[in-house]
Design an enzyme around this catalytic site. Structure first.
Site, PDB file in Angstrom:
ATOM      1  N   SER A 124       0.817  -1.213   0.000  1.00 17.23           N
ATOM      2  CA  SER A 124       0.000   0.000   0.000  1.00 17.23           C
ATOM      3  C   SER A 124       0.852   1.266   0.000  1.00 17.23           C
ATOM      4  CB  SER A 124      -0.972  -0.009   1.181  1.00 17.23           C
ATOM      5  OG  SER A 124      -1.787  -1.147   1.129  1.00 17.23           O
ATOM      6  N   HIS A 138      -2.267  -1.683  -4.577  1.00 12.32           N
ATOM      7  CA  HIS A 138      -3.670  -2.028  -4.813  1.00 12.32           C
ATOM      8  C   HIS A 138      -4.071  -1.737  -6.244  1.00 12.32           C
ATOM      9  CE1 HIS A 138      -4.611  -2.640  -0.569  1.00 12.32           C
ATOM     10  NE2 HIS A 138      -3.869  -1.575  -0.317  1.00 12.32           N
TER      11      HIS A 138
END
Length: 91
Positions: free
Chosen positions: A62, A87
């Site tokens: 992330s 992501h």
């Protein structure tokens, strides 16, 4: 979390003030975190004059992957058994 991000930002600014232009090594092993905390670190990395070399050991997921990619060009390293995860954007 925000407290750790604040400490990292302060440390980056301190190291830059102590020896402007000297390389700073930022080792990353993180599952990520909040967007605001990550962007605070990213903005600090861009604002200081010292080049920040980023090294991933373990994982960078992330926001940690974004910070890894924000390192000095040519000095972004992921160790052989480390993992980075970004992501997939939702549409």
């Amino acid at each position: 979390d925000d407290k750790i991000a604040k400490r990292i930002c302060m440390e980056l600014m301190f190291l830059d003030a102590e020896d402007p232009g000297a390389k700073i090594m930022l080792f990353i092993n993180s599952p990520g975190g909040t967007v605001t905390a990550g962007l605070a670190i990213y903005d600090t990395m861009q604002a200081i004059s010292s080049p920040v070399h980023t090294i991933c050991f373990g994982k960078a997921s992330s926001m940690a992957a974004l910070i890894l990619s924000a390192g000095e060009p040519g000095h972004r390293i992921a160790l052989p058994n480390s993992r980075a995860m970004v992501h997939q954007p939702s549409l």
